[in-house]
Structures are given as C-alpha cells and as structure tokens.
Design a protein around this motif. Structure first.
Motif, PDB file in Angstrom:
ATOM      1  N   LYS A   1      38.777  44.012  42.096  1.00 37.50           N
ATOM      2  CA  LYS A   1      38.837  44.607  40.752  1.00 37.50           C
ATOM      3  C   LYS A   1      39.493  43.627  39.768  1.00 37.50           C
ATOM      4  O   LYS A   1      39.157  43.593  38.594  1.00 37.50           O
ATOM      5  CB  LYS A   1      39.662  45.904  40.802  1.00 37.50           C
ATOM      6  N   ALA A   2      40.435  42.829  40.280  1.00 36.05           N
ATOM      7  CA  ALA A   2      41.150  41.879  39.425  1.00 36.05           C
ATOM      8  C   ALA A   2      40.335  40.597  39.180  1.00 36.05           C
ATOM      9  O   ALA A   2      40.820  39.670  38.527  1.00 36.05           O
ATOM     10  CB  ALA A   2      42.504  41.536  40.053  1.00 36.05           C
ATOM     11  N   GLY A   3      39.129  40.537  39.732  1.00 41.33           N
ATOM     12  CA  GLY A   3      38.246  39.419  39.405  1.00 41.33           C
ATOM     13  C   GLY A   3      38.198  38.286  40.415  1.00 41.33           C
ATOM     14  O   GLY A   3      37.562  37.262  40.166  1.00 41.33           O
ATOM     15  N   PHE A   4      38.846  38.468  41.557  1.00 39.96           N
ATOM     16  CA  PHE A   4      38.808  37.420  42.580  1.00 39.96           C
ATOM     17  C   PHE A   4      37.518  37.520  43.395  1.00 39.96           C
ATOM     18  O   PHE A   4      37.065  38.618  43.732  1.00 39.96           O
ATOM     19  CB  PHE A   4      39.999  37.552  43.546  1.00 39.96           C
ATOM     20  N   LYS A   5      36.982  36.356  43.736  1.00 40.51           N
ATOM     21  CA  LYS A   5      35.849  36.286  44.661  1.00 40.51           C
ATOM     22  C   LYS A   5      36.405  35.965  46.050  1.00 40.51           C
ATOM     23  O   LYS A   5      37.251  35.069  46.186  1.00 40.51           O
ATOM     24  CB  LYS A   5      34.904  35.185  44.202  1.00 40.51           C
TER      25      LYS A   5
ATOM     26  N   MET B   1      40.601  27.067  34.610  1.00 44.80           N
ATOM     27  CA  MET B   1      40.078  26.196  35.674  1.00 44.80           C
ATOM     28  C   MET B   1      39.879  27.012  36.954  1.00 44.80           C
ATOM     29  O   MET B   1      40.807  27.690  37.414  1.00 44.80           O
ATOM     30  CB  MET B   1      41.064  25.051  35.928  1.00 44.80           C
ATOM     31  N   LEU B   2      38.660  26.946  37.503  1.00 47.15           N
ATOM     32  CA  LEU B   2      38.376  27.661  38.741  1.00 47.15           C
ATOM     33  C   LEU B   2      39.284  27.104  39.848  1.00 47.15           C
ATOM     34  O   LEU B   2      39.359  25.897  40.036  1.00 47.15           O
ATOM     35  CB  LEU B   2      36.898  27.466  39.109  1.00 47.15           C
ATOM     36  N   GLN B   3      39.956  27.997  40.524  1.00 46.93           N
ATOM     37  CA  GLN B   3      40.970  27.577  41.494  1.00 46.93           C
ATOM     38  C   GLN B   3      40.900  28.483  42.724  1.00 46.93           C
ATOM     39  O   GLN B   3      40.510  29.641  42.624  1.00 46.93           O
ATOM     40  CB  GLN B   3      42.334  27.745  40.807  1.00 46.93           C
ATOM     41  N   ARG B   4      41.318  27.935  43.871  1.00 47.01           N
ATOM     42  CA  ARG B   4      41.369  28.737  45.092  1.00 47.01           C
ATOM     43  C   ARG B   4      42.822  28.991  45.491  1.00 47.01           C
ATOM     44  O   ARG B   4      43.678  28.133  45.308  1.00 47.01           O
ATOM     45  CB  ARG B   4      40.653  28.020  46.234  1.00 47.01           C
ATOM     46  N   THR B   5      43.059  30.164  46.051  1.00 47.06           N
ATOM     47  CA  THR B   5      44.369  30.455  46.601  1.00 47.06           C
ATOM     48  C   THR B   5      44.199  31.102  47.970  1.00 47.06           C
ATOM     49  O   THR B   5      43.084  31.421  48.380  1.00 47.06           O
ATOM     50  CB  THR B   5      45.208  31.339  45.650  1.00 47.06           C
TER      51      THR B   5
ATOM     52  N   ASP C   1      47.612  34.159  39.047  1.00 48.52           N
ATOM     53  CA  ASP C   1      47.116  35.524  38.847  1.00 48.52           C
ATOM     54  C   ASP C   1      47.304  36.391  40.093  1.00 48.52           C
ATOM     55  O   ASP C   1      47.595  37.586  39.993  1.00 48.52           O
ATOM     56  CB  ASP C   1      45.638  35.510  38.425  1.00 48.52           C
ATOM     57  N   LEU C   2      47.140  35.794  41.277  1.00 47.70           N
ATOM     58  CA  LEU C   2      47.374  36.586  42.492  1.00 47.70           C
ATOM     59  C   LEU C   2      48.851  36.946  42.611  1.00 47.70           C
ATOM     60  O   LEU C   2      49.196  38.072  42.980  1.00 47.70           O
ATOM     61  CB  LEU C   2      46.900  35.844  43.753  1.00 47.70           C
ATOM     62  N   ARG C   3      49.737  35.995  42.302  1.00 47.13           N
ATOM     63  CA  ARG C   3      51.184  36.278  42.353  1.00 47.13           C
ATOM     64  C   ARG C   3      51.522  37.446  41.426  1.00 47.13           C
ATOM     65  O   ARG C   3      52.332  38.300  41.763  1.00 47.13           O
ATOM     66  CB  ARG C   3      51.985  35.041  41.945  1.00 47.13           C
ATOM     67  N   LYS C   4      50.889  37.459  40.250  1.00 42.99           N
ATOM     68  CA  LYS C   4      51.138  38.544  39.292  1.00 42.99           C
ATOM     69  C   LYS C   4      50.632  39.879  39.852  1.00 42.99           C
ATOM     70  O   LYS C   4      51.298  40.897  39.781  1.00 42.99           O
ATOM     71  CB  LYS C   4      50.418  38.217  37.972  1.00 42.99           C
TER      72      LYS C   4
ATOM     73  N   LYS D   1      39.174  32.278  41.629  1.00 40.00           N
ATOM     74  CA  LYS D   1      38.959  32.704  40.226  1.00 40.00           C
ATOM     75  C   LYS D   1      39.658  31.685  39.328  1.00 40.00           C
ATOM     76  O   LYS D   1      40.372  30.809  39.829  1.00 40.00           O
ATOM     77  CB  LYS D   1      39.464  34.123  39.957  1.00 40.00           C
ATOM     78  N   ASP D   2      39.508  31.814  38.016  1.00 43.28           N
ATOM     79  CA  ASP D   2      40.299  30.994  37.101  1.00 43.28           C
ATOM     80  C   ASP D   2      41.773  31.327  37.336  1.00 43.28           C
ATOM     81  O   ASP D   2      42.125  32.509  37.443  1.00 43.28           O
ATOM     82  CB  ASP D   2      39.951  31.330  35.643  1.00 43.28           C
ATOM     83  N   ASN D   3      42.609  30.316  37.418  1.00 39.49           N
ATOM     84  CA  ASN D   3      44.057  30.534  37.511  1.00 39.49           C
ATOM     85  C   ASN D   3      44.447  31.419  38.706  1.00 39.49           C
ATOM     86  O   ASN D   3      45.341  32.279  38.605  1.00 39.49           O
ATOM     87  CB  ASN D   3      44.521  31.189  36.195  1.00 39.49           C
TER      88      ASN D   3
END
Ligand code: GDP
Length: 138
Positions: A28-32, A1-5, A84-87, A78-80
């Motif tokens: 690089k990790a895929g975030f817009k 699911m496309l999500q914002r953080t 994903d940013l926390r990771k 990005k999705d999740n």
C-alpha cells in the motif's frame, strides 16, 4: 531515485499471523516486492546478520529471538526506499512508534518489534547479500 532496501518480517509477527497484513501495508505504501522467501535461521546465522550489535547487552537475546521461528526476508524497491521503509516501520520501541506505523500496529516490545529494515545503503547491500543470491534479484 529508485532504490532497494532489505526487510524481515520477524518471528513474533510470523507467529501471530501478521505477515499478510504487514505485506499489505508495505505494498500500500508503494513498495515493489523484488524477492521474498520464508525460512528459519540458526542462532549462528542470526549472529552473523546482527554482527554490528555483537557488543550490545541485548545481542544474545536478540539472536535467540531471531532464530526462534520462521522469518520472511525480502528485498523491496521504490524511490527513497531505505528512508521510507524506516518511516513506515516506526521507532524501534513500539511504545514510541507513531500512529499508523507497522510497529505501532503489530509490535509487542522493543525486541519483538515485528519488522526489520535496513538503515543505510551500505547495510542494505550487506543484508540483501546475506539472504539472497544475485540470480534471485534479476
Ligand atoms: P532498528 O534499526 O529499529 O531495528 O533497531 P536497532 O538496529 O537499534 O536494533 C536491532 C534490533 O535489536 C531491534 O529491531 C530490536 O529487535 C532489538 N533491540 C534494539 N534495542 C534493544 C533493546 O534495548 N533491548 C532489546 N531486548 N532488544 C533491542
């Protein structure tokens, strides 16, 4: 699911000229990057952002640090995105952060740890609204 953080490049990383390298990791990790700016905040504004930590012993020091120089707040998509940013950030204490994470690469200590990232949907919503107006996210 496309999500914002919501994320912040913290004053330690800005001072050390790590902002570009951290943004490169994020892309690089895929975030817009949906929205981004550079600003300095007052201690009172830092206290408002971190109000959930107001009773923690490190609150005075954390808010002094966060108001000690320019920061780069941003909204990422990005999705999740939240998990994903926390990771990608790694553990709060860089000594415990996994190899390859932003904090492992760029953070100096448990407090001066280079980057902030929202930990849940409700906090992301609050934090995005704290720094960005609706028209900046359109
Ligand atoms: P995060 O979600 O990984 O950023 O960690 P927390 O939400 O627990 O804490 C917010 C911020 O407070 C961290 O990113 C650090 O900058 C700072 N912080 C957390 N724990 C400590 C601590 O034990 N001592 C100090 N001095 N700062 C801390």
């Amino acid at each position: 699911m496309l999500q914002r953080t919501f994320s912040i490049i913290k004053p330690d990383a800005f001072r050390k000229r790590y902002a570009g390298a951290i943004l490169a990791e994020i892309e690089k990790a895929g975030f817009k990057i949906v929205a981004i700016k550079r600003l300095s905040i007052s201690k009172t504004q830092a206290e408002g952002f971190y109000y959930v930590h107001k009773d923690r012993p490190f609150f005075p020091s954390l808010t002094t640090f966060m108001s000690s120089g320019p920061i780069i707040p941003m909204v990422l998509e990005k999705d999740n995105a939240i998990a994903d940013l926390r990771k990608l950030m790694g553990a709060t204490n860089p000594a415990n952060a996994e190899e390859g994470t932003i904090r492992r690469k760029f953070a100096a200590s448990i407090e001066e740890n280079a980057i902030h990232g929202s930990d849940a949907e409700d906090t992301a919503k609050f934090e995005i609204g704290y720094f960005f107006a609706g028209y900046e996210l359109a």
